[in-house]
Design a protein around this motif. Structure first.
Motif, short mmCIF file in Angstrom:
data_model
loop_
_atom_site.label_atom_id
_atom_site.label_comp_id
_atom_site.label_asym_id
_atom_site.label_seq_id
_atom_site.Cartn_x
_atom_site.Cartn_y
_atom_site.Cartn_z
N LEU A 1 4.07 5.59 -14.80
CA LEU A 1 3.59 4.28 -14.38
C LEU A 1 3.07 3.48 -15.57
CD1 LEU A 1 1.69 5.48 -11.19
CD2 LEU A 1 3.78 4.10 -11.21
N THR A 2 3.41 2.20 -15.62
CA THR A 2 2.92 1.31 -16.66
C THR A 2 1.50 0.86 -16.33
OG1 THR A 2 3.71 -0.70 -15.58
CG2 THR A 2 5.27 0.47 -17.02
N ALA A 3 0.86 0.18 -17.27
CA ALA A 3 -0.51 -0.30 -17.06
C ALA A 3 -0.59 -1.23 -15.85
CB ALA A 3 -1.01 -1.01 -18.31
N SER B 1 -5.51 -1.11 -7.18
CA SER B 1 -5.99 -2.18 -6.31
C SER B 1 -5.70 -1.87 -4.85
CB SER B 1 -5.32 -3.51 -6.69
OG SER B 1 -5.64 -3.87 -8.02
N ARG B 2 -4.55 -1.26 -4.59
CA ARG B 2 -4.20 -0.87 -3.22
C ARG B 2 -5.16 0.21 -2.71
NH1 ARG B 2 0.99 -2.74 -1.90
NH2 ARG B 2 2.05 -3.69 -3.68
N CYS B 3 -5.55 1.12 -3.60
CA CYS B 3 -6.54 2.13 -3.22
C CYS B 3 -7.86 1.47 -2.83
CB CYS B 3 -6.76 3.11 -4.36
SG CYS B 3 -5.40 4.25 -4.67
N MET B 4 -8.25 0.47 -3.59
CA MET B 4 -9.49 -0.24 -3.29
C MET B 4 -9.41 -0.92 -1.93
SD MET B 4 -10.37 -1.91 -7.03
CE MET B 4 -11.83 -2.76 -6.43
N ASP B 5 -8.26 -1.52 -1.64
CA ASP B 5 -8.08 -2.19 -0.34
C ASP B 5 -8.21 -1.21 0.81
OD1 ASP B 5 -7.66 -4.57 -1.65
OD2 ASP B 5 -5.47 -4.44 -1.58
N ASN B 6 -7.86 0.06 0.55
CA ASN B 6 -7.92 1.09 1.60
C ASN B 6 -9.20 1.93 1.51
OD1 ASN B 6 -5.37 0.44 2.69
ND2 ASN B 6 -4.34 1.64 1.11
N ASN B 7 -10.19 1.44 0.74
CA ASN B 7 -11.47 2.14 0.57
C ASN B 7 -11.29 3.55 0.01
OD1 ASN B 7 -13.05 -0.03 1.64
ND2 ASN B 7 -12.41 0.58 3.69
N ASN B 8 -10.27 3.73 -0.79
CA ASN B 8 -10.01 5.02 -1.44
C ASN B 8 -10.56 4.94 -2.86
OD1 ASN B 8 -9.03 7.34 -2.61
ND2 ASN B 8 -6.89 6.99 -2.08
N THR B 9 -11.87 5.16 -3.00
CA THR B 9 -12.53 4.96 -4.28
C THR B 9 -12.04 5.94 -5.34
OG1 THR B 9 -14.49 4.26 -3.06
CG2 THR B 9 -14.78 4.69 -5.39
N CYS B 10 -11.89 7.21 -4.97
CA CYS B 10 -11.44 8.20 -5.95
C CYS B 10 -10.04 7.87 -6.47
CB CYS B 10 -11.43 9.59 -5.32
SG CYS B 10 -13.07 10.33 -5.20
N GLY B 11 -9.16 7.49 -5.56
CA GLY B 11 -7.82 7.11 -5.98
C GLY B 11 -7.85 5.90 -6.89
N ALA B 12 -8.67 4.91 -6.53
CA ALA B 12 -8.78 3.70 -7.34
C ALA B 12 -9.27 4.02 -8.75
CB ALA B 12 -9.71 2.70 -6.67
N LEU B 13 -10.27 4.90 -8.85
CA LEU B 13 -10.78 5.28 -10.17
C LEU B 13 -9.70 5.98 -11.00
CD1 LEU B 13 -14.38 6.57 -9.31
CD2 LEU B 13 -13.80 4.67 -10.82
N HIS B 14 -8.94 6.85 -10.37
CA HIS B 14 -7.90 7.59 -11.07
C HIS B 14 -6.90 6.65 -11.74
CE1 HIS B 14 -5.11 10.90 -11.86
NE2 HIS B 14 -4.14 10.14 -11.37
N TYR B 15 -6.45 5.64 -11.01
CA TYR B 15 -5.43 4.74 -11.53
C TYR B 15 -6.02 3.66 -12.44
CZ TYR B 15 -2.33 7.09 -8.30
OH TYR B 15 -1.60 8.06 -7.65
N LYS C 1 -6.94 1.15 -17.78
CA LYS C 1 -7.86 0.71 -18.84
C LYS C 1 -7.40 1.24 -20.21
CE LYS C 1 -12.54 1.78 -20.48
NZ LYS C 1 -12.09 2.76 -21.50
N GLU C 2 -7.05 2.52 -20.26
CA GLU C 2 -6.60 3.11 -21.53
C GLU C 2 -5.37 2.40 -22.07
OE1 GLU C 2 -5.90 7.22 -20.85
OE2 GLU C 2 -7.99 7.70 -20.37
#
Length: 536
Positions: free
Chosen positions: A156-158, A166-180, A185-186
């Protein structure tokens, strides 16, 4: 110009199904690209366009044409067997179609008809959800954020990471959002893409705060302050400084906050309780031992149902997986011709699989069954003599009556296709009108070999059945006294690579009262000690 019935003449009509769960539907999209390319080519030669618009449309014409050639039917399955490729297929498609729509304005009736036939944005949502689901369930082997030794292409690209985060955030999936988001960011830092980096940091601050990682939230806030000071946005800097002070206070003052802001400690993250632990371990191919796991050695035998004519010359090759539960596997029960017939008969009827309500688990908790991704097509015995013979063969192996059996439910699972844990029986027998009583038994044909993933797992008994083309898993859903058996909770694991085809057939109580009578032993009200067929 082609007539208004263009799509009917070309035969490129998509069904009311999930495109990514059907290879045939995916190929129809490829064919539509070719048709659209031809129509756009005609359009730019008949309509006066300015130079830039014409040039951009010509690029799309060439791109659509080349893709329709490179994704020929014989190549499509391999090309679309990886989750990242499927996601990119739909992501690029949605972007290209939106741009083409702007360039052509009102367009023509023919072009508008073609554009309307393409999949909608929800297919991209499904593709992104599949990547998230696979990573959460399978862990490192499905982590597409980092290159691998044997595959540096499907990473996956940046921007893709940011989109999925962002899709994880929309689904309240905080751990998934942090992972991606952390990986995005890197990559944004490495590319010196400051605007995207600041947007990512803004999300990361919120996510870290939600999970109580105030040291990380402070660190990322300080990075934002450093950037906005350099570009002279003082108003934004003041707001961020106020936030930084709040984080320092929460962390116990400036000295303590300085230590915490070095990111020397792993961040906290409470994973979503999306998957049952046993389900997850079994899907990954790991051993799970429960109190109901069969301790006896596996047993294989040939079964003819007392020399029944349908089995006398070709006995069923039965492998008993769990005798107390009645779970078995029949090898080589379908021919190649029968498999193709089932698939073809179902494909034209495909629709997105329906969702049923949650039911109570063995421990009293509610099993949420609203999560499912596959296509379904029903195939009836009356459609073909070969289908009738297949049903008779199944009924003979199970020694059950065919009259109250349901038609074949053919399922197609694409990348990430799955069905969370569920029961086939229902406490309310009226849930199966017209079939006579509850579902006494389940039979699942496997119509192809799945490249990776796609097992059928049984969390309560610690068993997993891996798809084997032409084979079938079968089990009992009810105790001898007709009450539901809570142990047969089962699930379809997500497909990690490739596609999965399967076909269910359910048998009901009515007509089988003498085939499966109640036992005198009261213990058999709760436990089954025989499989469907005994050793001959």
């Amino acid at each position: 110009m082609l007539p208004h019935t263009l799509l009917l003449l070309t035969g490129v009509i998509l069904t009311n199904s999930q495109t990514l769960n059907s290879l045939d539907e995916m190929y129809k999209v490829v064919e539509l690209k070719s048709v659209l390319s031809d129509q756009l080519d005609e359009y730019i030669h008949t309509v006066a366009l300015n130079g830039k618009t014409k040039e951009r449309l010509q690029k799309y014409i060439s791109k659509l044409h080349n893709e329709s050639i490179s994704l020929a039917k014989e190549k499509l399955e391999e090309e679309m067997s990886h989750p990242v490729r499927v996601y990119r297929f739909f992501s690029e498609l949605m972007t290209d179609l939106a741009d083409i729509d702007k360039l052509i304005g009102e367009g023509t009736d023919e072009i508008n008809d073609i554009m309307e036939q393409f999949p909608k944005d929800d297919e991209l949502d499904l593709a992104a959800d599949a990547i998230i689901r696979l990573q959460e369930l399978y862990g490192d082997i499905a982590d597409f954020t980092l290159p691998r030794e044997n595959n540096s292409k499907d990473v996956l690209t940046a921007n893709e990471l940011f989109d999925i985060g962002s899709r994880c955030m929309d689904n309240n999936n905080t751990c998934g959002a942090l992972h991606y988001m952390l990986r995005a960011k890197e990559l944004f830092e490495a590319a010196n893409d400051v605007d995207s980096l600041m947007m990512t940091l803004e999300h990361l601050v919120d996510l870290m705060e939600q999970e109580g990682n105030f040291g990380y939230a402070l660190n990322y806030t300080l990075l934002q302050i450093e950037y906005y000071e350099s570009v002279g946005e003082q108003e934004t800097v003041e707001v961020l400084k106020d936030s930084a002070e709040e984080y320092r206070y929460t962390l116990g003052g400036k000295l303590q906050a300085k230590k915490k802001a070095t990111l020397s400690e792993p961040y906290n993250c409470e994973p979503s309780p999306y998957f049952n632990f046993n389900y997850q371990q079994l899907c990954k191919g790991e051993t799970v031992i429960t109190e109901h796991t069969d301790k006896k050695p596996l047993h294989c035998h040939l079964y003819t149902n007392n020399n029944h004519p349908l089995l006398r010359l070709s006995p069923a090759k039965i492998e008993e997986i769990n005798t107390a539960f009645g779970l078995s596997f029949a090898h080589d029960v379908l021919t190649e011709r029968e498999i193709e017939l089932l698939k073809q008969a179902a494909s034209s009827k495909f629709a997105a699989s329906k969702i049923v309500e949650g039911r109570e688990d063995i421990d009293g908790s509610v099993i949420q069954q609203q999560s499912r991704s596959s296509n379904t097509g029903w195939v009836f015995d009356e459609e073909n003599k070969v289908i009738q013979e297949m049903s008779k063969r199944v009924a003979t192996i199970l020694n059950l009556d065919i009259e109250s059996a349901e038609p074949f439910q053919v399922l197609s699972y694409g990348i990430g296709g799955f069905y969370l844990q569920h029961y086939d029986w229902d406490e309310d027998e009226d849930s199966f009108p017209g079939f006579g009583g509850n579902r006494i038994a389940t039979w699942i044909f496997y119509l192809n070999d799945v490249k990776e993933g796609g097992a059928t797992v049984f969390p309560h008994i610690g068993a997993a059945v891996w798809p084997e083309k032409g084979g079938a898993a079968f089990w009992r859903n009810l105790h001898y006294n007709g009450t539901p058996n809570d142990l047969n909770l089962h699930a379809a694991c997500p497909v990690l690579k490739g596609y999965k085809w399967a076909s269910n057939k359910w048998f009901h109580q009515h007509g089988n009262e003498f085939k499966w009578p109640c036992k005198l032993d009261s213990k058999l009200e709760f436990y089954m000690t025989e499989s469907f067929n005994s050793v001959e």
